[in-house]
Design a protein around this motif. Sequence first.
Motif, PDB file in Angstrom:
ATOM      1  N   HIS A 126       0.837  -1.188   0.000  1.00 51.02           N
ATOM      2  CA  HIS A 126       0.000   0.000   0.000  1.00 51.02           C
ATOM      3  C   HIS A 126       0.876   1.244   0.000  1.00 51.02           C
ATOM      4  N   ALA A 127       0.268   2.357  -0.371  1.00 46.42           N
ATOM      5  CA  ALA A 127       1.021   3.620  -0.430  1.00 46.42           C
ATOM      6  C   ALA A 127       1.078   4.263   0.946  1.00 46.42           C
ATOM      7  N   TRP A 128       1.606   3.521   1.906  1.00 45.65           N
ATOM      8  CA  TRP A 128       1.811   4.066   3.239  1.00 45.65           C
ATOM      9  C   TRP A 128       3.011   3.382   3.882  1.00 45.65           C
ATOM     10  N   ARG A 129       3.538   4.033   4.895  1.00 49.39           N
ATOM     11  CA  ARG A 129       4.735   3.517   5.550  1.00 49.39           C
ATOM     12  C   ARG A 129       4.700   3.863   7.030  1.00 49.39           C
ATOM     13  N   LEU A 130       5.167   2.956   7.851  1.00 54.23           N
ATOM     14  CA  LEU A 130       5.230   3.165   9.290  1.00 54.23           C
ATOM     15  C   LEU A 130       6.685   3.166   9.743  1.00 54.23           C
ATOM     16  N   ASN A 131       7.115   4.242  10.401  1.00 59.21           N
ATOM     17  CA  ASN A 131       8.467   4.337  10.953  1.00 59.21           C
ATOM     18  C   ASN A 131       8.372   4.467  12.470  1.00 59.21           C
ATOM     19  N   HIS A 132       9.028   3.579  13.168  1.00 61.30           N
ATOM     20  CA  HIS A 132       9.068   3.600  14.630  1.00 61.30           C
ATOM     21  C   HIS A 132      10.485   3.951  15.066  1.00 61.30           C
ATOM     22  N   HIS A 133      10.628   5.037  15.839  1.00 56.37           N
ATOM     23  CA  HIS A 133      11.953   5.506  16.236  1.00 56.37           C
ATOM     24  C   HIS A 133      12.083   5.566  17.753  1.00 56.37           C
ATOM     25  N   ILE A 134      13.237   5.154  18.254  1.00 61.75           N
ATOM     26  CA  ILE A 134      13.616   5.363  19.650  1.00 61.75           C
ATOM     27  C   ILE A 134      14.946   6.100  19.620  1.00 61.75           C
ATOM     28  N   ALA A 135      14.993   7.282  20.224  1.00 62.09           N
ATOM     29  CA  ALA A 135      16.174   8.138  20.093  1.00 62.09           C
ATOM     30  C   ALA A 135      16.489   8.856  21.396  1.00 62.09           C
ATOM     31  N   LEU A 159       3.489  11.004  16.085  1.00 56.05           N
ATOM     32  CA  LEU A 159       3.273  10.962  17.528  1.00 56.05           C
ATOM     33  C   LEU A 159       4.637  11.022  18.208  1.00 56.05           C
ATOM     34  N   THR A 160       4.827  11.999  19.095  1.00 58.55           N
ATOM     35  CA  THR A 160       6.085  12.158  19.827  1.00 58.55           C
ATOM     36  C   THR A 160       5.816  11.931  21.304  1.00 58.55           C
ATOM     37  N   LEU A 161       6.576  11.012  21.905  1.00 57.62           N
ATOM     38  CA  LEU A 161       6.397  10.673  23.314  1.00 57.62           C
ATOM     39  C   LEU A 161       7.691  10.904  24.089  1.00 57.62           C
ATOM     40  N   GLY A 162       7.596  11.613  25.214  1.00 60.21           N
ATOM     41  CA  GLY A 162       8.737  11.786  26.101  1.00 60.21           C
ATOM     42  C   GLY A 162       9.709  12.865  25.687  1.00 60.21           C
ATOM     43  N   ALA A 163       9.283  13.794  24.832  1.00 55.67           N
ATOM     44  CA  ALA A 163      10.177  14.863  24.374  1.00 55.67           C
ATOM     45  C   ALA A 163       9.549  16.223  24.658  1.00 55.67           C
ATOM     46  N   GLN A 164      10.400  17.239  24.722  1.00 54.91           N
ATOM     47  CA  GLN A 164       9.953  18.619  24.818  1.00 54.91           C
ATOM     48  C   GLN A 164      10.831  19.449  23.905  1.00 54.91           C
ATOM     49  N   GLY A 165      10.217  20.107  22.925  1.00 55.42           N
ATOM     50  CA  GLY A 165      11.008  20.870  21.973  1.00 55.42           C
ATOM     51  C   GLY A 165      10.148  21.758  21.114  1.00 55.42           C
ATOM     52  N   GLN A 166      10.555  21.915  19.841  1.00 57.59           N
ATOM     53  CA  GLN A 166       9.829  22.773  18.916  1.00 57.59           C
ATOM     54  C   GLN A 166       9.400  21.963  17.691  1.00 57.59           C
ATOM     55  N   GLY A 194       5.026  19.325  24.024  1.00 56.00           N
ATOM     56  CA  GLY A 194       5.345  18.675  25.286  1.00 56.00           C
ATOM     57  C   GLY A 194       5.487  17.176  25.177  1.00 56.00           C
ATOM     58  N   GLU A 195       5.313  16.482  26.309  1.00 56.00           N
ATOM     59  CA  GLU A 195       5.624  15.066  26.442  1.00 56.00           C
ATOM     60  C   GLU A 195       4.848  14.154  25.490  1.00 56.00           C
ATOM     61  N   CYS A 196       3.631  14.533  25.149  1.00 59.93           N
ATOM     62  CA  CYS A 196       2.804  13.707  24.268  1.00 59.93           C
ATOM     63  C   CYS A 196       2.201  14.615  23.207  1.00 59.93           C
ATOM     64  N   ASP A 197       2.654  14.484  21.970  1.00 59.46           N
ATOM     65  CA  ASP A 197       2.271  15.420  20.915  1.00 59.46           C
ATOM     66  C   ASP A 197       1.881  14.652  19.662  1.00 59.46           C
ATOM     67  N   LEU A 198       0.785  15.108  19.016  1.00 57.82           N
ATOM     68  CA  LEU A 198       0.307  14.459  17.798  1.00 57.82           C
ATOM     69  C   LEU A 198      -0.028  15.534  16.767  1.00 57.82           C
ATOM     70  N   ALA A 199       0.554  15.421  15.587  1.00 65.48           N
ATOM     71  CA  ALA A 199       0.331  16.412  14.533  1.00 65.48           C
ATOM     72  C   ALA A 199       0.341  15.736  13.177  1.00 65.48           C
ATOM     73  N   GLY A 218      17.843  11.017  30.981  1.00 67.61           N
ATOM     74  CA  GLY A 218      18.453  10.022  30.110  1.00 67.61           C
ATOM     75  C   GLY A 218      17.485   9.059  29.458  1.00 67.61           C
ATOM     76  N   ALA A 219      16.195   9.212  29.717  1.00 68.54           N
ATOM     77  CA  ALA A 219      15.201   8.311  29.136  1.00 68.54           C
ATOM     78  C   ALA A 219      15.102   8.528  27.624  1.00 68.54           C
ATOM     79  N   ALA A 220      14.630   7.509  26.932  1.00 68.14           N
ATOM     80  CA  ALA A 220      14.542   7.567  25.476  1.00 68.14           C
ATOM     81  C   ALA A 220      13.309   8.350  25.023  1.00 68.14           C
ATOM     82  N   ILE A 221      13.408   8.929  23.856  1.00 71.23           N
ATOM     83  CA  ILE A 221      12.299   9.606  23.187  1.00 71.23           C
ATOM     84  C   ILE A 221      11.754   8.643  22.126  1.00 71.23           C
ATOM     85  N   LYS A 222      10.433   8.548  22.051  1.00 76.31           N
ATOM     86  CA  LYS A 222       9.815   7.629  21.099  1.00 76.31           C
ATOM     87  C   LYS A 222       8.996   8.415  20.073  1.00 76.31           C
ATOM     88  N   LEU A 223       9.124   8.013  18.817  1.00 71.60           N
ATOM     89  CA  LEU A 223       8.350   8.620  17.740  1.00 71.60           C
ATOM     90  C   LEU A 223       7.702   7.528  16.903  1.00 71.60           C
TER      91      LEU A 223
END
Length: 287
Positions: free
Chosen positions: A13-22, A39-46, A57-62, A80-85
């Motif tokens: 299908h014309a879709w893709r899923l990327n799971h990141h731990i950084a 979806l961004t979990l555990g991060a704070q930024g721009q 903030g910690e839980c963001d969806l756009a 030191g905890a991981a950020i998940k996307l």
Amino acid sequence: MLIREWIGNSQGHAWRLNHHIADLIPFNLHFHPEYELTLTLGAQGQRHIGSDLESFGECDLALVAPNQPHSWQAPARVDGAAIKLQVVLFRLDWLVALAENGMPELRHLCQWLAQIRQGVVFSSACTQMLAPRLAQLHELTGLKRLTALLDILSELEKDPAARFINGELTQLEPDRRLIRAMSYLQEHYLHSVTLDELAQVAACSVTTLKRLFAQQMKSSFSQELARLRIAHASNLLLSTDRGIDWVASQSGYACLSHFYQQFSERQGQTPSAFRRQSRTQQVAKSN
């Protein structure tokens, strides 16, 4: 540097899923022809989407519309905890094909997606509801993953408090000459680049390139150049403590007064005021 992402198919299908731990999210302004749900979990930024810049903030969806420059940026966590996307990229024509070939329930979703200009930032309530389902999407396989994705997408348009990022609607499939010009501009926007130079790269006349910018980007060469440079400058203002003159020079501006003028026009305030306000808002969100 701003790059163009070419996204391949996933599971036919014309879709893709990327799971990141950084450890952190580096600033990487880019664009592609797919919608991007992040979806961004555990991060704070721009978060940069089109002309919009906002702290998250910690839980963001756009959701990012096709061909809109965008980037997330967040430092490493103090603990030191991981950020998940969790990033889902998909094409509208894929959903339209499903809607027209046995899944009419998707038609309203397709209509909703088609009217998005730059992007959508979802409310805290919607984000908290969908976050567990999105976070587990990579653990599913086959039909279960596909049906879970469609179910998640169908929930997005139901968010009454979603914030739509305003902006001119751009053509979903730009002219190839415009793609060549924009790709070159996005690789060289920190340097001295001219419209004549861009026209040579695009293999068309300056007049034709101006028309393509106006018709398909609802913009101009100078406006796109300013947008890229100011986005870069905004990131430097928030991620460093360097002086305004240094930020200007690192963002392609040889004239400091020109930088102040363009920054104020696009952000509605001076670079110093933007830095103070953004950092104040970030501290308030973290408390």
